[in-house]
Every structure is written in structure tokens, then in C-alpha cells.
Write a protein that holds these residues in place. Structure first.
Motif, PDB file in Angstrom:
ATOM      1  N   VAL A  19       0.840  -1.191   0.000  1.00  0.00           N
ATOM      2  CA  VAL A  19       0.000   0.000   0.000  1.00  0.00           C
ATOM      3  C   VAL A  19       0.880   1.247   0.000  1.00  0.00           C
ATOM      4  O   VAL A  19       0.630   2.204  -0.721  1.00  0.00           O
ATOM      5  CB  VAL A  19      -0.967  -0.003   1.208  1.00  0.00           C
ATOM      6  CG1 VAL A  19      -1.661   1.342   1.348  1.00  0.00           C
ATOM      7  CG2 VAL A  19      -1.995  -1.111   1.055  1.00  0.00           C
ATOM      8  N   GLN A  29      -6.579   7.713  -1.628  1.00  0.00           N
ATOM      9  CA  GLN A  29      -6.914   6.295  -1.725  1.00  0.00           C
ATOM     10  C   GLN A  29      -5.854   5.447  -1.039  1.00  0.00           C
ATOM     11  O   GLN A  29      -6.167   4.456  -0.381  1.00  0.00           O
ATOM     12  CB  GLN A  29      -7.077   5.863  -3.183  1.00  0.00           C
ATOM     13  CG  GLN A  29      -7.526   4.422  -3.324  1.00  0.00           C
ATOM     14  CD  GLN A  29      -8.854   4.139  -2.625  1.00  0.00           C
ATOM     15  OE1 GLN A  29      -9.823   4.842  -2.836  1.00  0.00           O
ATOM     16  NE2 GLN A  29      -8.885   3.123  -1.789  1.00  0.00           N
ATOM     17  N   ARG A  30      -4.599   5.839  -1.164  1.00  0.00           N
ATOM     18  CA  ARG A  30      -3.508   5.093  -0.527  1.00  0.00           C
ATOM     19  C   ARG A  30      -3.677   5.109   0.982  1.00  0.00           C
ATOM     20  O   ARG A  30      -3.503   4.095   1.646  1.00  0.00           O
ATOM     21  CB  ARG A  30      -2.168   5.700  -0.933  1.00  0.00           C
ATOM     22  CG  ARG A  30      -0.970   4.909  -0.480  1.00  0.00           C
ATOM     23  CD  ARG A  30       0.305   5.447  -1.123  1.00  0.00           C
ATOM     24  NE  ARG A  30       0.628   6.780  -0.683  1.00  0.00           N
ATOM     25  CZ  ARG A  30       1.376   7.047   0.383  1.00  0.00           C
ATOM     26  NH1 ARG A  30       1.861   6.082   1.112  1.00  0.00           N
ATOM     27  NH2 ARG A  30       1.646   8.302   0.715  1.00  0.00           N
ATOM     28  N   ASP A  33      -6.539   2.835   1.931  1.00  0.00           N
ATOM     29  CA  ASP A  33      -6.093   1.441   1.864  1.00  0.00           C
ATOM     30  C   ASP A  33      -5.226   1.097   3.071  1.00  0.00           C
ATOM     31  O   ASP A  33      -5.365   0.016   3.655  1.00  0.00           O
ATOM     32  CB  ASP A  33      -5.316   1.182   0.568  1.00  0.00           C
ATOM     33  CG  ASP A  33      -6.193   1.240  -0.671  1.00  0.00           C
ATOM     34  OD1 ASP A  33      -7.448   1.205  -0.532  1.00  0.00           O
ATOM     35  OD2 ASP A  33      -5.633   1.353  -1.775  1.00  0.00           O
TER      36      ASP A  33
END
Length: 148
Positions: A19, A29-30, A33
Motif C-alpha cells: 500500500v 486512496q492510498r 487502503d
């Protein structure tokens, strides 16, 4: 089995590394995650704690909290709130594991890091007081709860 728990812990660390290395995915988004991976690590740590494998649990909680600390400067708003809430939870769990190992000084230090993020975290304040009691420091246990 012990080997299965260890491989699960390694899997979560490898997932978190993947990730962290996702350069083509948006930062937002990272981080989302990474939050998911760290929640999974919290669950793994809870299983280790329940199996009385406190040293491994403490390491699992610590690694996840460290990963979230590393992205703290990249986030703001709601993501910062989420990462900090999860870090406090992970640090509190790490402190509980250290207390089970009777490493009260380390547990108090970890509680201090959690309280820097959330000075009013009642479970962390209680855990810190119990660790002071465990080390025999009754004045610190009572005065710090009353003044924080």
C-alpha cells in the motif's frame, strides 16, 4: 498455530508495504487502503493478545501505529481524524500488551504517545495509571489521572 500467527503478522506487514509503494494511486486512496490494512493488523494483534502472545501482539500494534504516523503529514481533515483515532487505539492496545509483559515503563511511554494525540482518552489515562500502579508508583498513578 504459532507459525500461522507469525505468517499472518508478516502478511499484514507485506500488505502495508504494498500500500505504501502504490505510486500511481491517489494519496487519499492510498491512505484509505493503509487504514484498512492497519484495521486488519489491529484484529491480528487482538487475536495474538487473546492467545496470550503479548510480545507479538505489542509488535503488531506498534508496527501498524508507526505506519499511520508516517502518513500523518500527508493527510488532513477527516483522514487525519481517522488515522489519529486508529493510532490511539493501536497505541492503547500496545500498552495493554506491554503491561501484560510487566514492562510498565514502556507501557507508560506508549500511553504518553497516545495522549499526545488525544489528551482526554479515558482508556489510555486508566491504562497509564494502572501501569504506574504496576510499577509501584502510586503517587504518579493518582496525581496524573487527577490532573490530566
Amino acid at each position: 498455530s504459532e507459525a500461522a500467527g507469525t505468517s499472518s503478522h508478516l502478511l499484514h506487514n507485506r500488505d502495508a508495504d504494498l500500500v505504501m509503494d502504490m505510486g500511481d494511486v491517489s494519496s487519499s486512496q492510498r491512505v484509505e487502503d493503509l487504514l484498512g490494512v492497519c484495521v486488519d493488523s489491529k484484529r491480528s494483534g487482538d487475536l495474538l493478545y487473546g492467545a496470550r502472545r503479548f510480545d507479538e501482539a505489542a509488535g503488531t500494534f506498534s508496527a501498524a501505529a508507526q505506519r499511520l504516523e508516517e502518513v500523518d503529514s500527508e493527510v488532513d481533515g477527516e483522514q487525519r481524524r481517522k488515522t489519529r483515532v486508529l493510532r490511539v487505539i493501536l497505541l492503547q492496545s500496545q500498552a495493554a500488551s506491554l503491561a501484560k509483559l510487566e514492562d510498565f515503563a514502556a507501557a507508560v511511554e506508549v500511553c504518553g504517545r497516545a495522549l499526545e494525540l488525544d489528551p482526554g482518552a479515558s482508556k489510555v489515562l486508566l491504562r497509564r495509571a494502572l501501569c504506574h500502579l504496576g510499577s509501584g508508583d502510586i503517587p504518579a498513578a493518582t496525581s496524573r489521572v487527577a490532573t490530566d
